[in-house]
Enzyme design. Structure first.
Site, short mmCIF file in Angstrom:
data_model
loop_
_atom_site.label_atom_id
_atom_site.label_comp_id
_atom_site.label_asym_id
_atom_site.label_seq_id
_atom_site.Cartn_x
_atom_site.Cartn_y
_atom_site.Cartn_z
N HIS A 64 0.85 -1.18 0.00
CA HIS A 64 0.00 0.00 0.00
C HIS A 64 0.89 1.24 0.00
CE1 HIS A 64 -3.80 -2.05 1.88
NE2 HIS A 64 -3.27 -2.75 0.88
N GLU A 66 1.00 3.81 1.89
CA GLU A 66 1.52 4.20 3.20
C GLU A 66 2.70 3.33 3.62
OE1 GLU A 66 -3.09 4.42 3.66
OE2 GLU A 66 -1.64 3.37 2.40
N CYS A 94 -6.10 1.89 6.02
CA CYS A 94 -6.70 0.64 6.51
C CYS A 94 -6.03 0.26 7.83
CB CYS A 94 -6.50 -0.46 5.47
SG CYS A 94 -4.78 -0.99 5.27
N CYS A 97 -2.20 -0.36 7.54
CA CYS A 97 -1.43 0.87 7.39
C CYS A 97 -1.46 1.71 8.67
CB CYS A 97 -1.93 1.66 6.19
SG CYS A 97 -1.59 0.80 4.64
#
Length: 195
Positions: A64, A66, A94, A97
């Site tokens: 992801h 992040e 999420c 993260c």
């Protein structure tokens, strides 16, 4: 902990979120879910690292934006704690993260679009509000939320449209619609019953 959008230094937050949106657009162009992130040193007022989602390209479900930007910043600064730094991301993080943000000791999280379905900051588990969370960044939601949400919406609409075209291809043969049977490769003509 959460700072209302009206209390922002508009110029600064908008500038860094624009950089995150560029990363999201790059991710979308690569076929990835359009989320971008930027880590900023607020003292020097400069970008340390930036990245977009790359789970498909890296064959890594943890890639992801992040996670990627935290890893890039840690390597660049040669530290494993990013205490005092700011993370700008186009979508509410999420749970995975949010956990990484806490472990990295990010000082401030600024995000664009809310994610009621998969977000974990102000939705779902509300990760930073849990007693077991050992580090809580300052959170500023809603910065450039509309362009971030539009980018995501347009991406998923195009993806659904493309999937429908693959699953249900239609072509016209002499005024009669023919549907290709994807599994057998045969054509089936759709005819209206005669009155």
């Amino acid at each position: 902990m959460t700072k209302p959008v009206g209390m922002l230094d508009e110029t600064r937050e908008m500038r860094f979120m624009r950089r995150a949106l560029v990363q999201a657009q790059i991710a979308a162009a690569a076929g990835e879910i359009p989320v971008g992130a930027v880590i900023v040193d607020p003292v020097a007022d400069r970008v340390i690292a930036e990245a977009g989602n790359a789970s498909i390209a890296h064959q890594d479900p943890t890639a992801h934006a992040e996670i990627r930007v935290i890893r890039l910043a840690a390597v660049k600064l040669q530290v494993y704690r990013l205490t005092g730094l700011e993370l700008y991301v186009t979508l509410e993080p999420c749970a995975m993260c949010a956990g990484a943000i806490s472990h990295a000791r990010i000082g401030r999280l600024v995000y664009g679009a809310s994610d009621p379905k998969g977000g974990a900051v102000d939705h779902g588990p509300r990760f930073f509000r849990q007693a077991t969370c050992h580090w809580r960044p300052e959170v500023t939601p809603g910065v450039k939320a509309e362009p971030a949400a539009i980018l995501l919406r347009d991406f998923f609409q195009a993806r659904r449209k493309k999937r429908q075209a693959v699953l249900n291809p239609v072509r016209t043969l002499g005024g009669v619609q023919a549907f290709d049977d994807v599994h057998t490769g045969t054509d089936k003509a759709k005819h209206d019953p005669e009155p």
